[in-house]
Design a protein around this motif. Structure first.
Motif, PDB file in Angstrom:
ATOM      1  N   LEU A  51       0.791  -0.999  -0.050  1.00 33.18           N
ATOM      2  CA  LEU A  51       0.169   0.031  -0.095  1.00 33.18           C
ATOM      3  C   LEU A  51       0.894   1.286  -0.096  1.00 33.18           C
ATOM      4  O   LEU A  51       1.886   1.288   0.581  1.00 33.18           O
ATOM      5  CB  LEU A  51      -0.892   0.058   1.108  1.00 33.18           C
ATOM      6  CG  LEU A  51      -2.003  -1.160   1.324  1.00 33.18           C
ATOM      7  CD1 LEU A  51      -2.626  -1.047   2.417  1.00 33.18           C
ATOM      8  CD2 LEU A  51      -3.091  -0.814   0.150  1.00 33.18           C
ATOM      9  N   ALA A  52       0.698   2.253  -0.907  1.00 35.18           N
ATOM     10  CA  ALA A  52       1.170   3.455  -1.068  1.00 35.18           C
ATOM     11  C   ALA A  52       1.065   4.255   0.268  1.00 35.18           C
ATOM     12  O   ALA A  52      -0.042   4.061   1.013  1.00 35.18           O
ATOM     13  CB  ALA A  52       1.149   4.299  -2.305  1.00 35.18           C
ATOM     14  N   PRO A  53       2.017   5.264   0.753  1.00 36.17           N
ATOM     15  CA  PRO A  53       1.671   5.978   1.817  1.00 36.17           C
ATOM     16  C   PRO A  53       0.685   6.953   1.741  1.00 36.17           C
ATOM     17  O   PRO A  53       0.381   7.537   0.670  1.00 36.17           O
ATOM     18  CB  PRO A  53       3.025   6.746   1.973  1.00 36.17           C
ATOM     19  CG  PRO A  53       3.782   6.709   0.475  1.00 36.17           C
ATOM     20  CD  PRO A  53       3.234   5.273  -0.289  1.00 36.17           C
ATOM     21  N   VAL A  54       0.039   7.412   2.933  1.00 32.51           N
ATOM     22  CA  VAL A  54      -0.561   8.494   2.819  1.00 32.51           C
ATOM     23  C   VAL A  54       0.032   9.751   3.063  1.00 32.51           C
ATOM     24  O   VAL A  54       1.076   9.830   3.629  1.00 32.51           O
ATOM     25  CB  VAL A  54      -1.794   8.503   4.174  1.00 32.51           C
ATOM     26  CG1 VAL A  54      -2.164   9.859   4.462  1.00 32.51           C
ATOM     27  CG2 VAL A  54      -2.693   7.287   3.922  1.00 32.51           C
ATOM     28  N   ALA A  55      -0.188  10.879   2.340  1.00 35.97           N
ATOM     29  CA  ALA A  55       0.366  12.024   2.469  1.00 35.97           C
ATOM     30  C   ALA A  55      -0.561  13.273   1.712  1.00 35.97           C
ATOM     31  O   ALA A  55      -1.051  13.131   0.693  1.00 35.97           O
ATOM     32  CB  ALA A  55       1.915  12.007   1.763  1.00 35.97           C
ATOM     33  N   VAL A  56      -0.568  14.465   2.479  1.00 37.16           N
ATOM     34  CA  VAL A  56      -1.353  15.618   1.944  1.00 37.16           C
ATOM     35  C   VAL A  56      -0.228  16.451   1.591  1.00 37.16           C
ATOM     36  O   VAL A  56       0.606  16.962   2.207  1.00 37.16           O
ATOM     37  CB  VAL A  56      -2.102  16.277   2.932  1.00 37.16           C
ATOM     38  CG1 VAL A  56      -2.689  17.746   2.403  1.00 37.16           C
ATOM     39  CG2 VAL A  56      -3.002  15.390   3.358  1.00 37.16           C
ATOM     40  N   ASP A  61       2.178  26.141  -5.783  1.00 36.50           N
ATOM     41  CA  ASP A  61       1.196  27.088  -6.055  1.00 36.50           C
ATOM     42  C   ASP A  61       0.352  27.344  -4.941  1.00 36.50           C
ATOM     43  O   ASP A  61      -0.822  28.129  -5.049  1.00 36.50           O
ATOM     44  CB  ASP A  61       0.628  26.871  -7.277  1.00 36.50           C
ATOM     45  CG  ASP A  61       1.748  26.995  -8.253  1.00 36.50           C
ATOM     46  OD1 ASP A  61       2.156  27.873  -8.511  1.00 36.50           O
ATOM     47  OD2 ASP A  61       1.492  26.230  -9.405  1.00 36.50           O
ATOM     48  N   GLY A  62       0.607  26.236  -3.852  1.00 36.83           N
ATOM     49  CA  GLY A  62      -0.369  26.699  -2.676  1.00 36.83           C
ATOM     50  C   GLY A  62      -1.456  25.478  -2.577  1.00 36.83           C
ATOM     51  O   GLY A  62      -2.331  25.586  -1.552  1.00 36.83           O
ATOM     52  N   GLU A  63      -1.716  24.877  -3.662  1.00 35.23           N
ATOM     53  CA  GLU A  63      -2.842  23.903  -3.695  1.00 35.23           C
ATOM     54  C   GLU A  63      -2.584  22.534  -2.889  1.00 35.23           C
ATOM     55  O   GLU A  63      -1.315  21.916  -2.888  1.00 35.23           O
ATOM     56  CB  GLU A  63      -2.970  23.557  -5.212  1.00 35.23           C
ATOM     57  CG  GLU A  63      -3.497  24.425  -5.838  1.00 35.23           C
ATOM     58  CD  GLU A  63      -3.812  24.348  -7.497  1.00 35.23           C
ATOM     59  OE1 GLU A  63      -3.800  23.220  -7.902  1.00 35.23           O
ATOM     60  OE2 GLU A  63      -4.156  25.192  -8.099  1.00 35.23           O
ATOM     61  N   LYS A  64      -3.606  22.013  -2.235  1.00 37.74           N
ATOM     62  CA  LYS A  64      -3.470  20.790  -1.507  1.00 37.74           C
ATOM     63  C   LYS A  64      -3.817  19.499  -2.479  1.00 37.74           C
ATOM     64  O   LYS A  64      -4.769  19.627  -3.266  1.00 37.74           O
ATOM     65  CB  LYS A  64      -4.379  20.799  -0.394  1.00 37.74           C
ATOM     66  CG  LYS A  64      -4.086  21.999   0.520  1.00 37.74           C
ATOM     67  CD  LYS A  64      -2.987  21.902   1.411  1.00 37.74           C
ATOM     68  CE  LYS A  64      -2.701  22.766   2.286  1.00 37.74           C
ATOM     69  NZ  LYS A  64      -1.249  22.709   3.274  1.00 37.74           N
ATOM     70  N   MET A 133       2.244  19.937 -14.741  1.00 31.80           N
ATOM     71  CA  MET A 133       1.726  19.238 -14.031  1.00 31.80           C
ATOM     72  C   MET A 133       1.976  19.650 -12.617  1.00 31.80           C
ATOM     73  O   MET A 133       2.893  20.712 -12.502  1.00 31.80           O
ATOM     74  CB  MET A 133       2.386  17.607 -14.017  1.00 31.80           C
ATOM     75  CG  MET A 133       4.044  17.671 -13.277  1.00 31.80           C
ATOM     76  SD  MET A 133       5.164  18.372 -14.580  1.00 31.80           S
ATOM     77  CE  MET A 133       4.970  17.031 -15.954  1.00 31.80           C
ATOM     78  N   PRO A 134       1.418  19.331 -11.574  1.00 35.65           N
ATOM     79  CA  PRO A 134       1.404  19.804 -10.242  1.00 35.65           C
ATOM     80  C   PRO A 134       2.869  19.636  -9.701  1.00 35.65           C
ATOM     81  O   PRO A 134       3.510  18.579  -9.941  1.00 35.65           O
ATOM     82  CB  PRO A 134       0.433  18.991  -9.257  1.00 35.65           C
ATOM     83  CG  PRO A 134      -0.363  18.665 -10.153  1.00 35.65           C
ATOM     84  CD  PRO A 134       0.088  18.398 -11.527  1.00 35.65           C
ATOM     85  N   ILE A 135       3.507  20.467  -9.042  1.00 38.57           N
ATOM     86  CA  ILE A 135       5.014  20.231  -8.507  1.00 38.57           C
ATOM     87  C   ILE A 135       4.748  20.521  -6.899  1.00 38.57           C
ATOM     88  O   ILE A 135       4.230  21.617  -6.548  1.00 38.57           O
ATOM     89  CB  ILE A 135       5.853  21.265  -9.012  1.00 38.57           C
ATOM     90  CG1 ILE A 135       6.002  21.185 -10.589  1.00 38.57           C
ATOM     91  CG2 ILE A 135       7.208  21.326  -8.439  1.00 38.57           C
ATOM     92  CD1 ILE A 135       6.922  22.191 -11.383  1.00 38.57           C
TER      93      ILE A 135
END
Length: 348
Positions: A51-56, A61-64, A133-135
Motif C-alpha cells: 500500500l502506498a503512503p498517505v500524504a497531503v 502554487d499553494g494547492e493541496k 503538472m503539479p509540483i
C-alpha cells in the motif's frame, strides 16, 4: 603551405577524435543509466504490491493534494527529481508529454526532492521546461516512505492504492506500468487502509539528542546524545564537489570549503567528528571509494535511509550539526555559513 592531402588527413583525424569522445560520453551515460536503474530496482523491490503512503502534499502554487483521496479513483504517478540532476533534465520533455497525453487518466505529480534545491530554482526550471503538472517539494518524508535512492525515481501507484512500479528510466517498463495501471479495474482503497509513515522526531538547537545511532564505514557504532566530548556531524554527499560543480557551483564550493575547514579543525582533537553521507546516489562502496580517493581523515558513515538527515531536518548540503558535551544541539550551520571555526571554538 599545407597540401590538400595533409589537410584532408587532419580533418579526418579530428573527426575521429570527436566521434571517439562522443562514443565515450554516450557509454558513460549508458553506464550511469544502468546503475541508476539497478539502484531504483533494488530500492523498490520490497515496495512493489505494498500500500502506498498517505500524504497531503502542497504544490508550489499553494494547492493541496491528498493522496489518500486519489486511491481507489485513479492511478498516481510520482516522479522524484532535482534541478541539479542531469538525467532529470534529459527526461523532462517526455515527462511533460506524459502529462499531456495521460493527465486526465493518471494524477501526475512532480516531486522535487527538496535536497539542496530552492523554490526560485524550481520555479525557473518549471518555466524553462514548460511543465504543467503539479509540483511539490518533499521534506524527506515521502522519499523515506518510497526508498528514494536515485534521481529521477519513478513511482507508479495503481488504482487500488498499491505500488505498481518503481524505476529510474523513461523506458518501456514505465510506460507499460502506466498503461496497465490505467486499464486496471480494482476495488476502492479506503484512507484507513493506506500506510501512514510514523513521524520522525526532529532536533533543533537546545534539544538533547536521544535514540540516534549510526555505524561508521569501519564498523564502529556511534551513539549520539551520550555525554562525553562535544561532537560535530558533517552532513554531505560524496558527489557534492564533483557532480554539482557545473549545475550547483555554490554548493560544490561550499562542500569543498567545509571539507578543508573540518580537516584543519580535526587536528585539535578535542571534538569527535563524523561525516554523515546521504543515501541518495550513494552506497557503502561509493562512500568507501570517496574515502580512498579524497584527502580527508574524517570518519564516515552512510545514512542510507536518511534517518539522521530527517532527525535534524537537513535538506541542504553541506550542513554541520554541533552537539555539546551533554548531547544538546548547540548549533546548526548551513551551506552559506562561513563561521565554522568560530562556532567550534564556542562549543569547547
Amino acid at each position: 603551405m599545407q597540401s590538400p592531402f595533409l589537410l584532408s588527413l587532419i580533418k579526418k583525424f579530428l573527426a575521429l577524435l570527436v566521434l571517439g569522445s562522443a562514443l565515450h560520453l554516450a557509454h558513460a551515460d549508458d553506464s550511469l543509466d544502468d546503475e541508476g536503474a539497478r539502484r531504483a530496482r533494488t530500492a523498490g523491490a520490497s515496495l512493489i504490491g505494498q500500500l502506498a503512503p498517505v500524504a497531503v502534499l502542497e504544490t508550489i502554487d499553494g494547492e493541496k493534494i491528498d493522496l489518500a483521496e486519489l486511491y481507489g479513483k485513479k492511478p498516481v504517478y510520482l516522479k522524484f527529481w532535482a534541478t541539479w540532476c542531469v538525467p532529470c533534465r534529459q527526461q523532462m520533455p517526455g515527462f511533460e508529454q506524459l502529462q499531456q497525453t495521460m493527465g486526465d487518466k493518471v494524477q501526475v505529480i512532480a516531486v522535487n526532492t527538496g535536497f539542496s534545491d530552492d523554490i526560485d530554482s524550481i520555479r525557473a526550471y518549471r518555466k524553462e521546461h514548460q511543465l504543467t503538472m503539479p509540483i511539490v517539494i518533499d521534506d524527506g518524508s515521502l522519499a523515506a516512505d518510497l526508498n528514494l535512492r536515485v534521481t529521477p525515481q519513478h513511482v507508479v501507484i495503481g488504482r487500488d492504492g498499491r505500488i505498481f512500479h518503481i524505476g529510474h528510466l523513461d523506458d518501456q517498463a514505465l510506460h507499460a506500468a502506466l498503461e496497465n495501471a490505467v486499464s486496471e479495474q480494482t476495488a476502492s482503497t479506503s484512507r484507513s487502509q493506506a500506510n501512514a509513515a510514523p513521524e520522525t522526531p526532529q532536533f533543533t538547537p537546545g534539544d538533547t539528542v536521544t535514540d540516534l545511532n549510526i555505524e561508521t564505514l569501519d564498523g564502529e557504532q556511534v551513539q549520539l546524545g551520550k555525554g562525553g566530548k562535544p561532537r560535530a556531524l558533517v552532513f554531505f554527499a560524496p558527489w557534492c564537489e564533483s557532480y554539482l560543480e557545473e549545475s550547483r557551483p555554490e554548493t560544490s564550493l561550499a562542500c569543498l570549503r567545509v571539507r578543508k575547514d573540518v580537516d584543519s579543525l580535526m587536528d585539535q582533537g578535542d571534538i569527535e567528528w563524523l561525516g554523515v553521507s546521504s543515501g541518495l546516489w550513494v552506497s557503502a562502496s561509493d562512500l568507501q571509494d570517496y574515502k580512498n580517493t579524497t584527502p580527508t581523515t574524517l570518519p564516515l558513515a552512510l545514512d542510507e535511509q536518511d534517518e539522521l538527515f530527517r532527525a535534524f531536518a537537513i535538506r541542504d548540503i553541506p550542513t554541520v550539526v554541533l552537539l555539546d558535551a551533554q548531547g544538546r544541539v548547540a548549533n546548526i550551520l548551513k551551506p552559506q555559513d562561513n563561521n565554522l571555526v568560530e562556532a567550534v571554538k564556542a562549543l569547547r
